[in-house]
Design a protein around this motif. Structure first.
Motif, PDB file in Angstrom:
ATOM      1  N   ARG A   1      -6.890  14.036 -55.805  1.00 40.18           N
ATOM      2  CA  ARG A   1      -5.999  14.772 -54.908  1.00 40.18           C
ATOM      3  C   ARG A   1      -5.236  13.820 -53.978  1.00 40.18           C
ATOM      4  O   ARG A   1      -4.049  14.008 -53.713  1.00 40.18           O
ATOM      5  N   ALA A   2      -5.910  12.779 -53.492  1.00 38.26           N
ATOM      6  CA  ALA A   2      -5.256  11.821 -52.595  1.00 38.26           C
ATOM      7  C   ALA A   2      -4.160  11.049 -53.332  1.00 38.26           C
ATOM      8  O   ALA A   2      -3.062  10.856 -52.793  1.00 38.26           O
ATOM      9  N   VAL A   3      -4.447  10.619 -54.550  1.00 38.83           N
ATOM     10  CA  VAL A   3      -3.443   9.894 -55.327  1.00 38.83           C
ATOM     11  C   VAL A   3      -2.276  10.819 -55.648  1.00 38.83           C
ATOM     12  O   VAL A   3      -1.111  10.440 -55.506  1.00 38.83           O
ATOM     13  N   ALA A   4      -2.571  12.037 -56.052  1.00 38.99           N
ATOM     14  CA  ALA A   4      -1.510  12.992 -56.375  1.00 38.99           C
ATOM     15  C   ALA A   4      -0.628  13.254 -55.160  1.00 38.99           C
ATOM     16  O   ALA A   4       0.601  13.300 -55.271  1.00 38.99           O
ATOM     17  N   ALA A   5      -1.228  13.391 -53.997  1.00 37.98           N
ATOM     18  CA  ALA A   5      -0.444  13.615 -52.779  1.00 37.98           C
ATOM     19  C   ALA A   5       0.406  12.397 -52.446  1.00 37.98           C
ATOM     20  O   ALA A   5       1.574  12.531 -52.067  1.00 37.98           O
ATOM     21  N   THR A   6      -0.153  11.210 -52.601  1.00 36.28           N
ATOM     22  CA  THR A   6       0.594   9.980 -52.328  1.00 36.28           C
ATOM     23  C   THR A   6       1.782   9.844 -53.266  1.00 36.28           C
ATOM     24  O   THR A   6       2.858   9.401 -52.862  1.00 36.28           O
ATOM     25  N   LEU A   7       1.594  10.251 -54.512  1.00 33.14           N
ATOM     26  CA  LEU A   7       2.672  10.175 -55.497  1.00 33.14           C
ATOM     27  C   LEU A   7       3.622  11.367 -55.396  1.00 33.14           C
ATOM     28  O   LEU A   7       4.559  11.485 -56.178  1.00 33.14           O
ATOM     29  N   GLU A   8       3.355  12.250 -54.438  1.00 32.35           N
ATOM     30  CA  GLU A   8       4.132  13.482 -54.281  1.00 32.35           C
ATOM     31  C   GLU A   8       4.158  14.274 -55.579  1.00 32.35           C
ATOM     32  O   GLU A   8       5.187  14.781 -56.017  1.00 32.35           O
ATOM     33  N   CYS A   9       2.996  14.353 -56.181  1.00 31.87           N
ATOM     34  CA  CYS A   9       2.796  15.078 -57.431  1.00 31.87           C
ATOM     35  C   CYS A   9       1.521  15.899 -57.280  1.00 31.87           C
ATOM     36  O   CYS A   9       0.521  15.665 -57.951  1.00 31.87           O
ATOM     37  N   PRO A  10       1.516  16.838 -56.315  1.00 33.95           N
ATOM     38  CA  PRO A  10       0.290  17.578 -56.024  1.00 33.95           C
ATOM     39  C   PRO A  10      -0.212  18.407 -57.193  1.00 33.95           C
ATOM     40  O   PRO A  10       0.559  18.837 -58.040  1.00 33.95           O
ATOM     41  N   ILE A  11      -1.512  18.567 -57.200  1.00 33.52           N
ATOM     42  CA  ILE A  11      -2.143  19.387 -58.238  1.00 33.52           C
ATOM     43  C   ILE A  11      -2.671  20.648 -57.559  1.00 33.52           C
ATOM     44  O   ILE A  11      -3.050  20.605 -56.395  1.00 33.52           O
ATOM     45  N   PRO A  12      -2.696  21.760 -58.262  1.00 30.33           N
ATOM     46  CA  PRO A  12      -3.166  22.996 -57.650  1.00 30.33           C
ATOM     47  C   PRO A  12      -4.675  22.958 -57.437  1.00 30.33           C
ATOM     48  O   PRO A  12      -5.403  22.240 -58.119  1.00 30.33           O
ATOM     49  N   LEU A  13      -5.125  23.725 -56.457  1.00 30.26           N
ATOM     50  CA  LEU A  13      -6.563  23.878 -56.254  1.00 30.26           C
ATOM     51  C   LEU A  13      -7.158  24.570 -57.462  1.00 30.26           C
ATOM     52  O   LEU A  13      -6.538  25.456 -58.057  1.00 30.26           O
ATOM     53  N   SER A  14      -8.366  24.179 -57.814  1.00 30.97           N
ATOM     54  CA  SER A  14      -9.016  24.851 -58.939  1.00 30.97           C
ATOM     55  C   SER A  14      -9.511  26.222 -58.497  1.00 30.97           C
ATOM     56  O   SER A  14      -9.733  26.471 -57.314  1.00 30.97           O
ATOM     57  N   ALA A  15      -9.712  27.090 -59.449  1.00 33.72           N
ATOM     58  CA  ALA A  15     -10.119  28.473 -59.145  1.00 33.72           C
ATOM     59  C   ALA A  15     -11.508  28.524 -58.532  1.00 33.72           C
ATOM     60  O   ALA A  15     -11.842  29.454 -57.822  1.00 33.72           O
ATOM     61  N   ASP A  16     -12.339  27.508 -58.824  1.00 35.64           N
ATOM     62  CA  ASP A  16     -13.718  27.551 -58.322  1.00 35.64           C
ATOM     63  C   ASP A  16     -13.918  26.717 -57.074  1.00 35.64           C
ATOM     64  O   ASP A  16     -15.029  26.481 -56.671  1.00 35.64           O
ATOM     65  N   SER A  17     -12.843  26.223 -56.404  1.00 28.83           N
ATOM     66  CA  SER A  17     -13.048  25.448 -55.181  1.00 28.83           C
ATOM     67  C   SER A  17     -13.080  26.327 -53.965  1.00 28.83           C
ATOM     68  O   SER A  17     -12.653  27.397 -53.917  1.00 28.83           O
TER      69      SER A  17
END
Length: 70
Positions: free
Chosen positions: A54-70
């Motif tokens: 999640r941190a890398v995705a945010a840094t790359l401005e390529c966020p990933i969605p939260l998983s359904a079970d989080s």
């Protein structure tokens, strides 16, 4: 080529992320997909792995969605 373990530091990691952030959206998506595949390879995703992704995705401005079970 891979750098030796003694060359792995947070400073080098941050520098690499800065360079990767300058790439195209398609390259960023491939990086996130590769990280996801590596994390899921052992079928055991740890909290640390998930948070790093999640941190890398945010840094790359390529966020990933939260998983359904989080």
């Amino acid at each position: 080529s891979l750098i030796p373990p003694e060359g792995c530091s947070l400073r080098n990691f941050d520098s690499a992320l800065t360079e990767l952030a300058k790439t195209t959206p398609a390259v960023k998506r491939r990086i996130i997909a590769a990280m996801t595949a590596c994390i899921a390879a052992d079928q055991n995703v740890t909290i640390e792995e998930s948070e790093l992704l999640r941190a890398v995705a945010a840094t790359l401005e390529c966020p990933i969605p939260l998983s359904a079970d989080s």
